[in-house]
Design a protein around this motif. Sequence first.
Motif, mmCIF file in Angstrom:
data_model
loop_
_atom_site.group_PDB
_atom_site.id
_atom_site.type_symbol
_atom_site.label_atom_id
_atom_site.label_comp_id
_atom_site.label_asym_id
_atom_site.label_seq_id
_atom_site.Cartn_x
_atom_site.Cartn_y
_atom_site.Cartn_z
ATOM 1 N N ARG A 84 18.997 31.509 32.431
ATOM 2 C CA ARG A 84 19.906 30.374 32.603
ATOM 3 C C ARG A 84 20.974 30.678 33.651
ATOM 4 N N LEU A 85 21.526 31.885 33.600
ATOM 5 C CA LEU A 85 22.547 32.258 34.577
ATOM 6 C C LEU A 85 21.970 32.331 35.987
ATOM 7 N N ALA A 86 20.728 32.780 36.107
ATOM 8 C CA ALA A 86 20.078 32.824 37.424
ATOM 9 C C ALA A 86 19.909 31.416 37.994
ATOM 10 N N GLU A 87 19.551 30.460 37.138
ATOM 11 C CA GLU A 87 19.414 29.067 37.593
ATOM 12 C C GLU A 87 20.752 28.522 38.080
ATOM 13 N N ILE A 88 21.808 28.814 37.331
ATOM 14 C CA ILE A 88 23.134 28.328 37.721
ATOM 15 C C ILE A 88 23.584 29.001 39.011
ATOM 16 N N ASP A 89 23.323 30.300 39.146
ATOM 17 C CA ASP A 89 23.683 30.997 40.385
ATOM 18 C C ASP A 89 22.943 30.403 41.584
ATOM 19 N N ALA A 90 21.688 30.011 41.382
ATOM 20 C CA ALA A 90 20.921 29.385 42.470
ATOM 21 C C ALA A 90 21.561 28.055 42.873
ATOM 22 N N LEU A 91 22.010 27.282 41.889
ATOM 23 C CA LEU A 91 22.680 26.010 42.199
ATOM 24 C C LEU A 91 24.000 26.253 42.930
ATOM 25 N N ILE A 92 24.731 27.267 42.490
ATOM 26 C CA ILE A 92 25.996 27.600 43.149
ATOM 27 C C ILE A 92 25.748 27.968 44.610
ATOM 28 N N THR A 93 24.698 28.734 44.845
ATOM 29 C CA THR A 93 24.349 29.122 46.214
ATOM 30 C C THR A 93 24.018 27.896 47.058
ATOM 31 N N GLU A 94 23.263 26.950 46.486
ATOM 32 C CA GLU A 94 22.920 25.726 47.219
ATOM 33 C C GLU A 94 24.174 24.933 47.585
ATOM 34 N N VAL A 95 25.091 24.804 46.618
ATOM 35 C CA VAL A 95 26.327 24.052 46.879
ATOM 36 C C VAL A 95 27.139 24.746 47.970
ATOM 37 N N GLU A 96 27.224 26.066 47.910
ATOM 38 C CA GLU A 96 27.999 26.792 48.921
ATOM 39 C C GLU A 96 27.383 26.653 50.310
ATOM 40 N N LYS A 97 26.049 26.619 50.390
ATOM 41 C CA LYS A 97 25.393 26.419 51.686
ATOM 42 C C LYS A 97 25.733 25.046 52.263
ATOM 43 N N ILE A 98 25.661 24.027 51.410
ATOM 44 C CA ILE A 98 25.996 22.670 51.872
ATOM 45 C C ILE A 98 27.471 22.604 52.259
ATOM 46 N N LYS A 99 28.313 23.282 51.501
ATOM 47 C CA LYS A 99 29.748 23.297 51.810
ATOM 48 C C LYS A 99 29.988 23.915 53.190
ATOM 49 N N GLN A 100 29.285 24.996 53.504
ATOM 50 C CA GLN A 100 29.423 25.622 54.826
ATOM 51 C C GLN A 100 28.950 24.675 55.927
ATOM 52 N N LYS A 101 27.866 23.952 55.656
ATOM 53 C CA LYS A 101 27.368 23.001 56.649
ATOM 54 C C LYS A 101 28.377 21.882 56.886
ATOM 55 N N ILE A 102 28.999 21.424 55.810
ATOM 56 C CA ILE A 102 30.009 20.365 55.940
ATOM 57 C C ILE A 102 31.196 20.872 56.752
ATOM 58 N N GLN A 103 31.620 22.106 56.493
ATOM 59 C CA GLN A 103 32.742 22.668 57.244
ATOM 60 C C GLN A 103 32.426 22.767 58.734
ATOM 61 N N ALA A 104 31.170 23.025 59.058
ATOM 62 C CA ALA A 104 30.777 23.171 60.459
ATOM 63 C C ALA A 104 30.481 21.829 61.133
ATOM 64 N N ALA A 105 30.363 20.765 60.345
ATOM 65 C CA ALA A 105 30.011 19.452 60.898
ATOM 66 C C ALA A 105 31.117 18.941 61.818
ATOM 67 N N THR A 106 30.680 18.259 62.866
ATOM 68 C CA THR A 106 31.657 17.716 63.821
ATOM 69 C C THR A 106 31.491 16.216 64.046
ATOM 70 N N THR A 107 30.407 15.645 63.542
ATOM 71 C CA THR A 107 30.181 14.212 63.756
ATOM 72 C C THR A 107 29.988 13.502 62.426
ATOM 73 N N LYS A 108 30.170 12.210 62.489
ATOM 74 C CA LYS A 108 29.975 11.361 61.316
ATOM 75 C C LYS A 108 28.534 11.467 60.821
ATOM 76 N N LYS A 109 27.608 11.501 61.743
ATOM 77 C CA LYS A 109 26.182 11.568 61.395
ATOM 78 C C LYS A 109 25.868 12.852 60.616
ATOM 79 N N GLU A 110 26.417 13.977 61.066
ATOM 80 C CA GLU A 110 26.193 15.242 60.373
ATOM 81 C C GLU A 110 26.787 15.213 58.974
#
Length: 194
Positions: A84-110
């Motif tokens: 169960r903890l491994a599943e949650i850690d995987a979700l946390i990793t996914e959210v953090e990846k998307i968060k990094q992508k959002i921080q790097a975004a420069t356009t409305k489309k991104e």
Amino acid sequence: KMDSFNEILLRLGACNNATITNNATNATTNATTPKECAKVRTEAVERSKEAALKAADRILNHLEKLKQKLESSQNIPQDELDDRLAEIDALITEVEKIKQKIQAATTKKEINKYLKDLKQLVAKVRRASEYHSQGLLRSEIWGVLQRIEVMDKKLQCALDGFKANGTNTAALDEKLAQLNATMTQAKDTLKTAK
């Protein structure tokens, strides 16, 4: 914050309307100059990024709380807890990846693309959260049933001691039999629920 975001949307709408009008009439107004509109668009992107990052932080906070609840449970077997903890850690990793992508975004489309990804992840987190919460509840119930079993054995030993002394325990034996029947029914119901 919502008011300032709505204000940006109104200014952005005015710029979009001015762009359509300007293309038709080749005229510009002071309130919607190309320079001002570029500033408004940049500010709108930044505000959108802020909102998206806060949403990602709320998801991460929720997952961390769920993880803490699971870790604090004493009734979940270790191998199941690890899964169960491994599943949650995987979700946390996914959210953090998307968060990094959002921080790097420069356009409305991104940003819109990453928000769509975040929205899909929210649905996934919601399902996982429900699944893990139900598992936590089942394990708590199972823990109660096991504690009652231990109590049942202790009561049985005490009744055997009373019987050895010649005390009539018929009423207590009947109550203990009812408890055992209820326990068996509860275990079967829990297995069916699982």
